[in-house]
Structure formats: structure tokens, C-alpha cells
Design a protein around this motif. Structure first.
Motif, PDB file in Angstrom:
ATOM      1  N   CYS A 100       0.753  -0.969  -0.068  1.00 58.43           N
ATOM      2  CA  CYS A 100      -0.099   0.141   0.063  1.00 58.43           C
ATOM      3  C   CYS A 100       0.929   1.154  -0.028  1.00 58.43           C
ATOM      4  CB  CYS A 100      -0.871  -0.065   1.379  1.00 58.43           C
ATOM      5  SG  CYS A 100      -1.621   1.587   1.364  1.00 58.43           S
ATOM      6  N   GLY A 101       1.851   1.333   0.826  1.00 59.03           N
ATOM      7  CA  GLY A 101       2.921   2.351   0.846  1.00 59.03           C
ATOM      8  C   GLY A 101       3.611   2.732  -0.296  1.00 59.03           C
ATOM      9  N   LYS A 102       3.749   1.692  -0.903  1.00 57.07           N
ATOM     10  CA  LYS A 102       4.732   1.787  -2.325  1.00 57.07           C
ATOM     11  C   LYS A 102       3.647   2.038  -3.179  1.00 57.07           C
ATOM     12  CE  LYS A 102       8.456  -1.544  -1.227  1.00 57.07           C
ATOM     13  NZ  LYS A 102       9.049  -2.783  -1.432  1.00 57.07           N
ATOM     14  N   GLU A 103       2.510   1.642  -3.393  1.00 50.20           N
ATOM     15  CA  GLU A 103       1.562   1.917  -4.496  1.00 50.20           C
ATOM     16  C   GLU A 103       1.293   3.628  -4.341  1.00 50.20           C
ATOM     17  OE1 GLU A 103      -2.266  -0.009  -3.870  1.00 50.20           O
ATOM     18  OE2 GLU A 103      -3.097   1.402  -5.396  1.00 50.20           O
ATOM     19  N   TYR A 104       0.954   3.925  -3.071  1.00 48.11           N
ATOM     20  CA  TYR A 104       0.527   5.504  -3.017  1.00 48.11           C
ATOM     21  C   TYR A 104       1.608   6.433  -3.142  1.00 48.11           C
ATOM     22  CZ  TYR A 104      -4.242   4.675  -1.952  1.00 48.11           C
ATOM     23  OH  TYR A 104      -5.386   4.469  -1.986  1.00 48.11           O
ATOM     24  N   ALA A 105       2.922   5.945  -3.028  1.00 50.73           N
ATOM     25  CA  ALA A 105       4.257   6.438  -3.365  1.00 50.73           C
ATOM     26  C   ALA A 105       4.415   6.666  -4.955  1.00 50.73           C
ATOM     27  CB  ALA A 105       5.358   5.890  -2.821  1.00 50.73           C
ATOM     28  N   GLN A 106       3.983   5.723  -5.610  1.00 49.22           N
ATOM     29  CA  GLN A 106       4.013   5.622  -7.071  1.00 49.22           C
ATOM     30  C   GLN A 106       3.106   6.861  -7.710  1.00 49.22           C
ATOM     31  OE1 GLN A 106       6.472   4.551  -9.051  1.00 49.22           O
ATOM     32  NE2 GLN A 106       7.510   3.828  -7.586  1.00 49.22           N
ATOM     33  N   LYS A 107       1.890   6.581  -6.988  1.00 52.23           N
ATOM     34  CA  LYS A 107       0.741   7.513  -7.642  1.00 52.23           C
ATOM     35  C   LYS A 107       1.118   8.909  -7.181  1.00 52.23           C
ATOM     36  CE  LYS A 107      -3.137   4.571  -6.587  1.00 52.23           C
ATOM     37  NZ  LYS A 107      -4.376   4.355  -5.710  1.00 52.23           N
ATOM     38  N   ILE A 108       1.822   9.495  -6.274  1.00 52.47           N
ATOM     39  CA  ILE A 108       2.477  10.721  -6.061  1.00 52.47           C
ATOM     40  C   ILE A 108       3.245  10.927  -6.965  1.00 52.47           C
ATOM     41  CG2 ILE A 108       3.549  12.114  -4.215  1.00 52.47           C
ATOM     42  CD1 ILE A 108       0.566  11.633  -3.323  1.00 52.47           C
ATOM     43  N   ILE A 109       4.239  10.044  -7.295  1.00 53.55           N
ATOM     44  CA  ILE A 109       5.266  10.464  -8.021  1.00 53.55           C
ATOM     45  C   ILE A 109       5.012  10.554  -9.410  1.00 53.55           C
ATOM     46  CG2 ILE A 109       7.490   9.252  -9.185  1.00 53.55           C
ATOM     47  CD1 ILE A 109       8.035   7.845  -6.495  1.00 53.55           C
ATOM     48  N   MET A 147       6.321   4.082   6.363  1.00 52.06           N
ATOM     49  CA  MET A 147       7.684   3.774   6.327  1.00 52.06           C
ATOM     50  C   MET A 147       7.871   3.404   4.735  1.00 52.06           C
ATOM     51  SD  MET A 147       9.303   4.797   8.972  1.00 52.06           S
ATOM     52  CE  MET A 147       9.546   4.494  10.629  1.00 52.06           C
ATOM     53  N   ALA A 148       7.201   2.327   4.463  1.00 50.73           N
ATOM     54  CA  ALA A 148       7.174   2.017   2.859  1.00 50.73           C
ATOM     55  C   ALA A 148       7.053   3.168   1.938  1.00 50.73           C
ATOM     56  CB  ALA A 148       6.082   0.969   2.499  1.00 50.73           C
ATOM     57  N   PHE A 149       6.243   4.009   2.132  1.00 50.14           N
ATOM     58  CA  PHE A 149       5.789   5.178   1.291  1.00 50.14           C
ATOM     59  C   PHE A 149       7.102   6.188   1.040  1.00 50.14           C
ATOM     60  CE2 PHE A 149       4.481   9.634   0.846  1.00 50.14           C
ATOM     61  CZ  PHE A 149       3.564   9.701   0.089  1.00 50.14           C
ATOM     62  N   THR A 150       7.728   6.393   2.276  1.00 52.88           N
ATOM     63  CA  THR A 150       8.832   7.301   2.209  1.00 52.88           C
ATOM     64  C   THR A 150       9.968   6.683   1.763  1.00 52.88           C
ATOM     65  OG1 THR A 150       9.997   9.043   3.594  1.00 52.88           O
ATOM     66  CG2 THR A 150       9.784   6.989   4.790  1.00 52.88           C
ATOM     67  N   GLN A 151      10.199   5.290   2.035  1.00 50.21           N
ATOM     68  CA  GLN A 151      11.361   4.286   1.504  1.00 50.21           C
ATOM     69  C   GLN A 151      11.203   4.565  -0.160  1.00 50.21           C
ATOM     70  OE1 GLN A 151      11.559   0.334   2.666  1.00 50.21           O
ATOM     71  NE2 GLN A 151      13.348   0.132   1.632  1.00 50.21           N
ATOM     72  N   GLU A 152      10.148   4.571  -0.609  1.00 51.66           N
ATOM     73  CA  GLU A 152      10.113   4.455  -1.927  1.00 51.66           C
ATOM     74  C   GLU A 152      10.097   5.669  -2.531  1.00 51.66           C
ATOM     75  OE1 GLU A 152       9.122   1.677  -3.744  1.00 51.66           O
ATOM     76  OE2 GLU A 152       8.507   2.317  -5.727  1.00 51.66           O
ATOM     77  N   LEU A 153       9.588   6.761  -2.061  1.00 47.82           N
ATOM     78  CA  LEU A 153       9.660   8.033  -2.454  1.00 47.82           C
ATOM     79  C   LEU A 153      10.933   8.688  -2.266  1.00 47.82           C
ATOM     80  CD1 LEU A 153       7.432  10.165  -3.351  1.00 47.82           C
ATOM     81  CD2 LEU A 153       7.404  10.999  -1.095  1.00 47.82           C
TER      82      LEU A 153
END
Length: 234
Positions: free
Chosen positions: A51-60, A183-189
Motif C-alpha cells: 500500500c505504501g509503495k503504491e501510493y508513493a508511485q501514485k504521488i510520483i 515507512m514503505a511510502f517514504t522509502q519508495e519516495l
């Protein structure tokens, strides 16, 4: 008498810890920890990370950038930077206050970056002050994103049954899933090669090295599978 470990040695070992172990460590600090079966925790951790990675990709994709400060500006978030807020013995590193305010404490970040300067160059490179600051900011941005998509985002829609009585049922969200997702979101971002959970140890070390080492040993205990916790029968 136990000899205190060096920060560099702890950091090196923590960099080897995988995402699932960090997730289990986060669960171990959750009040609902013993109400969730181990196999379900593992499933939840994987989904929260995805989930965190998916939303990071959406933001990017939406903003065409991984610059967290620019993204915060685009999202019209109000950023405040200040020295550490002390609540009793607790040190706060950052805080998101709905609907749009993020506070980040500069002192813990500065102290952690200064401490790490004495370590080997490869570790210094990973934990420069700007990198730590951007990691924390990315984490808090996720909590804002959660608010915007609370009806559909996994970290808010996943719940467990607390109790049922005469047809009434009470469900609760799980705070740990929000932290794992952040954490997954900021790691991806921020394109980090390690779990941002490691900052739980690094940021705390300047204030209480013994407690930071306890966190370190708890994490390694979970990672090695030596810590088994009972599950409540409810």
C-alpha cells in the motif's frame, strides 16, 4: 556487565534486517499485538508495505517528482521546523496534525547526523542530515495521504474485531499498519535502500543510548525469530 555496542556496529546490523522483521517489530509495540495471529500479521505487513509503495508511485506519477519538499508544497501542507518537543521523557521527532500541518523536530535529526559522521563513509552517506529530514517528511506526508483516501486505503480499511455482544460488533483500525505503510511510502519516495524504521534507533541514540540499544536488541530478536509472543484467546 554488558558492554554497550557502538552505533556503527548497530547500524551495520540493522541494515541487514528485512521488511517483514521490521513490521513484526512495529507490531510488537502495538496494543493490539496479541490479538492478531502470527500468520495474519505477516499478511497484513505485506499488504501495508504494498500500500505504501503504491501510493508513493501514485504521488510520483501525479507530480512528476520524488522531491518531498516540492510534493508537500503541491499538497499545500504547512511545514514547521523546530527544536525537540519534550513530553516527559519522550522525544518527539515529527507530528502530523490534520488537516494539513506537519511539524518536524530539527534537533534529533541534527544530532543523529552528527553522531553518524564518526562512522565509515558508506554509512555516513546513507544518513546525511538532508536524507534523514526528507525521510521523516515523506513519512508524515503519507499520514496526510491516508486522510485523503481513508475510505479506500488499506491501512485505514483493514480492521480487527474487538468485541461483539448481542449482535453489536466493535471494530478497530490497527495503528501499526499506518506506520508500516508510512515507512514503505517514504522509502519508495526517497529511493532508500534500507527500511526507515532504522531511524527509531538512530534518532533516539543521542538522547538515551541504552534505550536505543534495547530497541536494537528487540529488533534483532524479532529478526532472528527468537521472540515468540502469545496470542490472546478471544
Amino acid at each position: 556487565m554488558q558492554v554497550q555496542m557502538k552505533l556503527g556496529d548497530m547500524t551495520h546490523n540493522l541494515l541487514q534486517v528485512d521488511d517483514e522483521a521490521w513490521g513484526l517489530y512495529a507490531f510488537s509495540r502495538d496494543i493490539l499485538n496479541q490479538r492478531i495471529l502470527p500468520e495474519r500479521k505477516t499478511e497484513m505487513i505485506a499488504k501495508a508495505i504494498a500500500c505504501g509503495k503504491e501510493y508513493a508511485q501514485k504521488i510520483i506519477l501525479e507530480y512528476g517528482s520524488t522531491d518531498v519538499r516540492m510534493i508537500a508544497q503541491k499538497l499545500k501542507l504547512k511545514l514547521e521546523f523546530q527544536d525537540a518537543l519534550m513530553t516527559g521523557k519522550r522525544v518527539l521527532f515529527a507530528c502530523y496534525t490534520p488537516p494539513d500541518k506537519i511539524e518536524i523536530m530539527e534537533e534529533p535529526v541534527r544530532k543523529a547526523a552528527e553522531l553518524i559522521q564518526g562512522e565509515e563513509p558508506a554509512i555516513v552517506e546513507l544518513f546525511q542530515q538532508a536524507v534523514i529530514m526528507n525521510t521523516i517528511l515523506g513519512h508524515e506526508i503519507f499520514h496526510f495521504v491516508e486522510d485523503q483516501f481513508e475510505q479506500e486505503i488499506y491501512t485505514r480499511t483493514e480492521k480487527i474485531l474487538l468485541w461483539s455482544l448481542l449482535g453489536y460488533k466493535n471494530y478497530s483500525t490497527i495503528r501499526t499498519l499506518s506506520e508500516i505503510g508510512a515507512m514503505a511510502f517514504t522509502q519508495e519516495l526517497n529511493r532508500l535502500s534500507y527500511s526507515p524504521f532504522i531511524l527509531d534507533v538512530l534518532l533516539y541514540y543521542s538522547y538515551d543510548s541504552s534505550s536505543a540499544e534495547k530497541i536494537y536488541r528487540d529488533v534483532l530478536g524479532v529478526s532472528s525469530g527468537r521472540c515468540r509472543e502469545p496470542v490472546e484467546d478471544y
